[in-house]
Design a protein around this motif. Sequence first.
Motif, PDB file in Angstrom:
ATOM      1  N   UNK A   1       0.874  -1.212  -0.095  1.00  0.00           N
ATOM      2  CA  UNK A   1      -0.254  -0.074   0.012  1.00  0.00           C
ATOM      3  C   UNK A   1       1.083   1.368  -0.117  1.00  0.00           C
ATOM      4  N   UNK A   2       0.780   2.150  -1.081  1.00  0.00           N
ATOM      5  CA  UNK A   2       1.593   3.116  -1.133  1.00  0.00           C
ATOM      6  C   UNK A   2       0.865   4.509  -1.013  1.00  0.00           C
ATOM      7  N   UNK A   3       1.454   5.590  -0.608  1.00  0.00           N
ATOM      8  CA  UNK A   3       0.662   6.815  -0.672  1.00  0.00           C
ATOM      9  C   UNK A   3       1.925   7.855  -0.178  1.00  0.00           C
ATOM     10  N   UNK A   4       1.543   9.026  -0.487  1.00  0.00           N
ATOM     11  CA  UNK A   4       2.604  10.212  -0.178  1.00  0.00           C
ATOM     12  C   UNK A   4       2.538  10.587   1.411  1.00  0.00           C
ATOM     13  N   UNK A   5       1.612   9.995   1.928  1.00  0.00           N
ATOM     14  CA  UNK A   5       1.372  10.086   3.465  1.00  0.00           C
ATOM     15  C   UNK A   5       1.913   8.918   4.052  1.00  0.00           C
ATOM     16  N   UNK A   6       2.972   8.732   4.464  1.00  0.00           N
ATOM     17  CA  UNK A   6       3.644   7.472   5.025  1.00  0.00           C
ATOM     18  C   UNK A   6       3.245   7.478   6.481  1.00  0.00           C
ATOM     19  N   UNK A   7       2.645   8.505   7.079  1.00  0.00           N
ATOM     20  CA  UNK A   7       2.161   8.188   8.512  1.00  0.00           C
ATOM     21  C   UNK A   7       0.669   7.821   8.561  1.00  0.00           C
ATOM     22  N   UNK A   8       0.310   7.547   7.220  1.00  0.00           N
ATOM     23  CA  UNK A   8      -1.329   7.224   7.265  1.00  0.00           C
ATOM     24  C   UNK A   8      -1.535   5.819   7.729  1.00  0.00           C
ATOM     25  N   UNK A   9      -2.537   5.418   8.533  1.00  0.00           N
ATOM     26  CA  UNK A   9      -2.835   4.018   9.033  1.00  0.00           C
ATOM     27  C   UNK A   9      -3.501   3.211   7.894  1.00  0.00           C
ATOM     28  N   UNK A  10      -3.141   1.924   7.892  1.00  0.00           N
ATOM     29  CA  UNK A  10      -3.893   1.167   6.768  1.00  0.00           C
ATOM     30  C   UNK A  10      -5.010   0.372   7.500  1.00  0.00           C
TER      31      UNK A  10
ATOM     32  N   UNK B   1      -6.168 -11.768   1.664  1.00  0.00           N
ATOM     33  CA  UNK B   1      -7.001 -12.210   0.586  1.00  0.00           C
ATOM     34  C   UNK B   1      -7.172 -11.389  -0.650  1.00  0.00           C
ATOM     35  N   UNK B   2      -7.410 -12.005  -1.888  1.00  0.00           N
ATOM     36  CA  UNK B   2      -7.579 -11.341  -2.983  1.00  0.00           C
ATOM     37  C   UNK B   2      -8.845 -10.253  -2.944  1.00  0.00           C
ATOM     38  N   UNK B   3      -9.888 -10.910  -2.207  1.00  0.00           N
ATOM     39  CA  UNK B   3     -11.167 -10.180  -2.120  1.00  0.00           C
ATOM     40  C   UNK B   3     -11.163  -9.021  -1.044  1.00  0.00           C
TER      41      UNK B   3
ATOM     42  N   UNK C   1      -6.121  -4.361  -7.789  1.00  0.00           N
ATOM     43  CA  UNK C   1      -5.073  -3.454  -8.262  1.00  0.00           C
ATOM     44  C   UNK C   1      -3.537  -4.382  -8.151  1.00  0.00           C
ATOM     45  N   UNK C   2      -3.966  -5.498  -8.192  1.00  0.00           N
ATOM     46  CA  UNK C   2      -2.778  -6.695  -8.365  1.00  0.00           C
ATOM     47  C   UNK C   2      -1.948  -6.304  -7.304  1.00  0.00           C
ATOM     48  N   UNK C   3      -2.348  -6.471  -6.162  1.00  0.00           N
ATOM     49  CA  UNK C   3      -1.400  -6.338  -4.728  1.00  0.00           C
ATOM     50  C   UNK C   3      -0.568  -5.202  -4.849  1.00  0.00           C
ATOM     51  N   UNK C   4      -0.785  -4.208  -5.575  1.00  0.00           N
ATOM     52  CA  UNK C   4      -0.011  -2.924  -5.433  1.00  0.00           C
ATOM     53  C   UNK C   4      -1.198  -1.797  -5.487  1.00  0.00           C
TER      54      UNK C   4
END
Length: 374
Positions: A274-283, A311-313, A337-340
Amino acid sequence: MSICKNCGSEINENSKFCTKCGTPVEKETVKKETQKTVEKKEEKPKKEIDPREKKKRTILIALALVVLIGGFSLYSVGKSMTSKERLVESFAMALEEGNASEVAALLVPADPDTIIVEKHIQPLLDHVEEYPGYIEHLVEELNGANEGLSGFKRGEREDEEVNDQQFYIRKNGKKYLFFDNYEIVAQEYFVRVETDYDGAVIHINGEEKGIYTEGDITYYGPYYPGKHMIKVTYDGEYTDLEEEVAEYLMYETYSEDIVDQDIYVELGGDYAIVDSEYYDSSIFVDGKDIGTMVGDQWNHGSDIDGIGPIAEDSKIYIQKEFPWGTIRSEEVVVGDVGYYAYLDLDIYNDTLNEQLVSAITKYLEDNEKVIESY
């Protein structure tokens, strides 16, 4: 008086020799006496058989015939009842009726140290229910309708014969002293289950069997021919994975009665970045804060970047707290999103606009008050 045969002279009754020529007369006399004795014996009246004795003999002969005929009939019936064909017929009928206990009673395991019980039979009944034509095929095989490898007759296997069937018939001594004892032998399988992740739980036919560890060579069994359900579950840190497959243990081995079978069950799932410009975001995964921030994925303590297995879903989004409120990204499905997943935060929302307008207005008002004070 007797007459001498040599000279014709008369001889006294008691004389042994002719007084004229000296010829012996003893043999003739003995012969006459013998003839008289034989005549007396022939003249002896025959002894009559007692009617009761005759009846008794007749009854004994009749009884002997009844015993002989009855014994032959019983032997014929016994031979028919214990024949290979009758055994196969009973086996096929029990399969058609779905009678697990009867099928179990008719089978013997390849390993004499094990026993077959009802729970071992259900996979075979499930297979028959799915493929009813299997019974006819099995009957033909057991009755030796087809020729097997190496010229051996399929269905009746000697110790030296190769086994290319899940079931075969063998002779094992005598039954009721006189008849060949036939048995239907079931091939045995021992199952080893492999999967994607250590710690996954292995279930076979609804029973938990063990925990998977990479490199483990544990085999579970014995199992017998039929449709077996293999399920693997994984309770992961980020998501739960589960996969169940039907495994048909109906392989023809051509060599062994006891078979080691390796089965791979793929749980799926993978590690997602999981990528973002906000690295301090919670997933968040499936609505749950997993306690990991975007920037933490590259310090996960693993050789693999990202979070997982997942899981894929599964659905993912990120969320961050700002002074003007909580901003949440769009939610995406991992498989799409193909795991990215690159997730952006739209920080310019209505709340921010209102706060900016309010802040600017307050600033202007404050400045106006300062100017008026001069």
